[in-house]
Structure formats: C-alpha cells, structure tokens
Write a protein that holds these residues in place. Structure first.
Motif, PDB file in Angstrom:
ATOM      1  N   GLY A 199       2.394 -47.997 -68.416  1.00  0.00           N
ATOM      2  CA  GLY A 199       2.377 -49.316 -69.031  1.00  0.00           C
ATOM      3  C   GLY A 199       1.541 -49.318 -70.289  1.00  0.00           C
ATOM      4  N   SER A 200       1.522 -50.456 -70.952  1.00  0.00           N
ATOM      5  CA  SER A 200       0.698 -50.551 -72.158  1.00  0.00           C
ATOM      6  C   SER A 200      -0.768 -50.782 -71.798  1.00  0.00           C
ATOM      7  CB  SER A 200       1.204 -51.681 -73.063  1.00  0.00           C
ATOM      8  OG  SER A 200       1.224 -52.906 -72.360  1.00  0.00           O
ATOM      9  N   ALA A 249       0.857 -46.061 -72.398  1.00  0.00           N
ATOM     10  CA  ALA A 249       1.852 -45.714 -73.410  1.00  0.00           C
ATOM     11  C   ALA A 249       1.219 -45.633 -74.791  1.00  0.00           C
ATOM     12  CB  ALA A 249       2.968 -46.752 -73.415  1.00  0.00           C
ATOM     13  N   PHE A 250       1.725 -44.716 -75.603  1.00  0.00           N
ATOM     14  CA  PHE A 250       1.313 -44.687 -77.010  1.00  0.00           C
ATOM     15  C   PHE A 250       1.944 -45.865 -77.743  1.00  0.00           C
ATOM     16  CE2 PHE A 250       1.784 -43.401 -81.456  1.00  0.00           C
ATOM     17  CZ  PHE A 250       0.469 -43.079 -81.762  1.00  0.00           C
ATOM     18  N   LEU A 251       3.268 -45.981 -77.634  1.00  0.00           N
ATOM     19  CA  LEU A 251       4.006 -47.123 -78.166  1.00  0.00           C
ATOM     20  C   LEU A 251       5.011 -47.557 -77.103  1.00  0.00           C
ATOM     21  CD1 LEU A 251       4.883 -46.238 -81.887  1.00  0.00           C
ATOM     22  CD2 LEU A 251       3.317 -48.009 -81.093  1.00  0.00           C
ATOM     23  N   PRO A 252       4.866 -48.761 -76.515  1.00  0.00           N
ATOM     24  CA  PRO A 252       5.869 -49.222 -75.551  1.00  0.00           C
ATOM     25  C   PRO A 252       7.225 -49.352 -76.233  1.00  0.00           C
ATOM     26  CG  PRO A 252       3.882 -50.591 -75.498  1.00  0.00           C
ATOM     27  CD  PRO A 252       3.771 -49.721 -76.699  1.00  0.00           C
ATOM     28  N   GLU A 262       1.190 -39.400 -72.707  1.00  0.00           N
ATOM     29  CA  GLU A 262       1.959 -40.154 -73.707  1.00  0.00           C
ATOM     30  C   GLU A 262       1.135 -40.402 -74.965  1.00  0.00           C
ATOM     31  OE1 GLU A 262       3.689 -43.638 -71.977  1.00  0.00           O
ATOM     32  OE2 GLU A 262       4.978 -42.485 -70.619  1.00  0.00           O
ATOM     33  N   ILE A 263      -0.170 -40.544 -74.809  1.00  0.00           N
ATOM     34  CA  ILE A 263      -1.041 -40.731 -75.982  1.00  0.00           C
ATOM     35  C   ILE A 263      -1.002 -39.479 -76.861  1.00  0.00           C
ATOM     36  CG2 ILE A 263      -3.400 -41.167 -76.762  1.00  0.00           C
ATOM     37  CD1 ILE A 263      -2.154 -43.553 -75.323  1.00  0.00           C
ATOM     38  N   TYR A 268       9.020 -43.090 -73.848  1.00  0.00           N
ATOM     39  CA  TYR A 268      10.143 -43.235 -72.923  1.00  0.00           C
ATOM     40  C   TYR A 268       9.776 -42.619 -71.582  1.00  0.00           C
ATOM     41  CZ  TYR A 268      13.145 -44.747 -76.761  1.00  0.00           C
ATOM     42  OH  TYR A 268      13.698 -45.441 -77.809  1.00  0.00           O
ATOM     43  N   THR A 269      10.077 -43.343 -70.513  1.00  0.00           N
ATOM     44  CA  THR A 269       9.718 -42.902 -69.168  1.00  0.00           C
ATOM     45  C   THR A 269      10.351 -41.558 -68.824  1.00  0.00           C
ATOM     46  OG1 THR A 269       9.467 -45.180 -68.438  1.00  0.00           O
ATOM     47  CG2 THR A 269       9.810 -43.533 -66.725  1.00  0.00           C
ATOM     48  N   VAL A 270      11.604 -41.355 -69.235  1.00  0.00           N
ATOM     49  CA  VAL A 270      12.281 -40.109 -68.881  1.00  0.00           C
ATOM     50  C   VAL A 270      11.566 -38.895 -69.462  1.00  0.00           C
ATOM     51  CG1 VAL A 270      13.892 -40.197 -70.852  1.00  0.00           C
ATOM     52  CG2 VAL A 270      14.535 -38.979 -68.738  1.00  0.00           C
TER      53      VAL A 270
END
Length: 397
Positions: free
Chosen positions: A9-10, A39-42, A77-78, A85-87
């Motif tokens: 999440g963000s 997340a880095f960017l949602p 993700e950062i 993206y979740t995948v």
C-alpha cells in the motif's frame, strides 16, 4: 515451507488501522512472517501535496510496525522505483522465496476491483489472496460471489478472513492531522515523526490566510465530490452579501469553510467535539449528521483563525436559529440553494432570495421542515425556532 504474507500500500501515513490489520493477519492466517511493502508510486492514485517522499513513508512504516512481532518492512518497491505493480513485486518475492507460500493481503474494495488489475491472472497464480473483511460486512454475499468468480475465471485461491479493524482511512487521518486531532489514530513514534518533519501540513500556520490560500487549504480537506458544492456555496454567499449589504470577504470565507469537516465520519466528528470542548445537545448526539456545523466552526476558529462573525455563520449554517445575523442568514440560504442543488422548489428560492432575503429564508425553512416531516425524521429545535421567529417578525411588519 514458510507462509509469508505481503501487505502492500501507499501507507500515507501508516496508522493504527494498518497496525491492527497486520496483527490480525499474522494471527488469523498463521503467518510465519509478514512483509510490509510501501509503494514507490501507487498505480491508481497520486500522492497528495504535503506527503513525504518514498523514503519518508518507508521510515514511517518502520516506526509503525516495529511493535508487531513477525512483521518486517520491505523496501523492494522503493528500491525498484517507478509505478508499483503488484505482479512485479510478487514475481520478485517468488524468486526470493521459491519454496514458500505467498499470501497477498487485500481489503474488500481491492477484491471488488481485482479482476481489473494489471495481470490479475498472474497475481492469482503467484499468491493466495487473503481478503480481510470486517465483522458484519454489509455486502458479504457480494464478496462471496466475487471470490467465486476469481476462483472460476482466474483459477485463484482466495480466503475470506473476518477480522476486527479500525474504521479509518489514510485520507481521513491526513485530514485529522491538519485539524490537530489525529493522535488517537497514529502510533506515537509515527505522530512524533510527522510533527518533526511537518508532513501533511502538520504544524503549518493556516491562520488568517489570503482567500486564495484559504480556498486551497480548505478544498484539500474535502472529498472530491463535495468540492463543486463548496465552491458554489462560497460564490453564492459572496453574491448575496453584496446584494444585502454584508461583508463579501467574510461571506466567501464562511462559504469556503462551511463544510470543512464534512468528510469525517461520526466517530471523528465526536473526536473533534472532544478536542475542542464542544458541548452537544441530546438531539445532536442522536443526529450526528448535524455535527459538522459545530466542528467546522471550531476548525475555522482554531486552525484557520477566522473571526467570530465567520465562525458563528458556520456554526448555524445547517439548522439556523432564532434571531440570525445577516451573515448567518446568507450562509444558510446559500448552502441551501447554491447552483449545484437540485430539488423541487429551488428555482423559486433562487428568484426570491434577490427580492426578499427573509421571505426566502422562511420558504427554505418551511421546505426543510416539511421534508423532514414527510420522511419521519426529527426536527432540530433550532430550526423550528428559526422559522417561528422569522414568521413572528414578518407579522410585525
């Protein structure tokens, strides 16, 4: 084989609801570990102004989840940057933990939109979907139907996990931070860090702002769908002030702030009442939809430093009262018949208000009282007294 949960999440900001969700997931799903992945960017939303950067949110997450045994913050993700993206995250984690079971946590809103995500079939192949839903979820049958669709169409494994939760969103927490009332919903280390860095307008001086800055600050605290109404009320109040000899600046400031706490739920409204020593009547406690007028007036005073003239108009804009000031009358009727309102009789009000302000108010009160009566809803005593007072004053003329 370890069972590893992924909670993405963000986290903007991470709050007590997130922390409780992590604890519940570890307990109910019997996870060996839970990875918190900011997340880095949602992919589906922009981070609002005043938000910390990715490294800042990562730091807040480390503070928030440090007290949760089995939880660890993952910077995957950062470090990857770009849209999260979740995948992509699941593929990286699958490669990192090839022999372990991955369990992707999600809420009910995420489940409903899951089949529209980027590569949902691959996600369903890489991880079990664990849908955390609150006790007595009102749309539980729909959740079951969506779960069956994912199992059938995507051949995914889905678990519905009933759990306790804190009913709060990050957007609401951000509003409460700006209103100096978020401590209840934030882990203390997170709150202290937010204050230190001034995230989310925390500690920012919003008192006596020029109107353009006031408008920007006020609208940032609203849900997007309410913004047209707020602007419409503000413009109408200013126009009526010029017509009837009130202060146009005070009118537009009252208009832009009149619903400033409207986005908050009942629990947060009561929290604001406690924070600002607002005394409630029994009627108001039984009808919490009215509370935003009193809490809005308190925020206008304490956060924005507005004058008593403006704050009083906001205080009475929903119910009215006997012997209203000119600005109170203007804000009440502007809120009732601004251009975005659409109900039977509103055009009559819009014509009448330029000819006879008190006559328009009487008509507005009468319409409101009749509507409540037809719906079997109680009438605030102040509204009844306002209508009676105006009626008696008209009879004296």
């Amino acid at each position: 084989m370890a069972k590893i949960g992924i909670y993405g999440g963000s986290f903007n900001p991470p709050h007590e609801g997130h922390v409780l969700a992590a604890r519940e997931a570890i307990r109910l799903l019997e996870l060996d570990r839970l990875l918190i992945v900011p997340a880095f960017l949602p992919p589906h939303k922009e981070l609002p102004p005043g938000s910390p950067d990715a490294e800042g949110r990562l730091g807040l997450c480390r503070l928030a989840f440090s007290s949760v045994p089995g939880a660890e913050v993952c910077d995957l993700e950062i470090r990857r940057q770009g849209i999260s993206y979740t995948v992509d995250t699941l593929e990286s984690l699958h490669a990192r933990y090839p022999g372990d079971e991955l369990v992707l946590l999600m809420g009910t809103d995420m489940l409903r939109s899951f089949r529209n995500w980027y590569c949902p079939d691959q996600i369903a192949r890489l991880a079990t979907l664990a849908v955390m839903y609150r006790t007595q979820e009102p749309e539980e049958a729909r959740l079951v139907a969506e779960t069956e669709a994912i199992r059938t169409q995507l051949r995914g494994h889905v678990e519905l996990v009933e759990n306790q939760c804190v009913e709060i969103s990050s957007s609401t927490v951000r509003r409460l931070i700006a209103m100096d009332c978020a401590q209840t919903y934030l882990p203390r280390p997170v709150y202290d860090a937010i204050r230190t860095h001034g995230y989310y307008a925390c500690g920012q001086n919003w008192k006596q702002l020029p109107f353009e800055k006031l408008m920007e600050a006020s609208l940032s605290l609203h849900k997007p769908q309410r913004v047209p109404h707020v602007i419409g009320c503000c413009q109408t109040a200013e126009q009526l002030a010029r017509r009837w000899g009130a202060d146009p600046e005070a009118a537009r400031r009252a208009g832009i702030l009149h619903d400033v706490t409207k986005a908050l739920e009942e629990t947060q409204q009561l929290l604001l009442c406690q924070r600002y020593d607002i005394i409630l009547t029994n009627f108001e406690r039984s009808n919490p939809k009215l509370l935003h007028a009193k809490t809005g007036a308190a925020v206008a005073e304490h956060i924005f430093g507005e004058s008593p003239l403006v704050c009083d108009a906001i205080f009475w804009h929903t119910t009215g009262k006997a012997d209203m000031t000119l600005l109170e009358k203007i804000l009440y009727i502007a809120d009732y018949m601004e251009p975005n309102r659409d109900f039977e009789g509103v055009q009559t009000l819009r014509r009448l208000v330029w000819e006879d302000l008190d006559a328009a108010l009487l008509e507005g009160f009468a319409m409101s009282l009749e509507l409540l009566k037809s719906r079997g809803k109680p009438v605030d005593p102040n509204s009844l007294q306002a209508w009676q007072y105006l009626s008696q004053e008209r009879m004296k003329q």
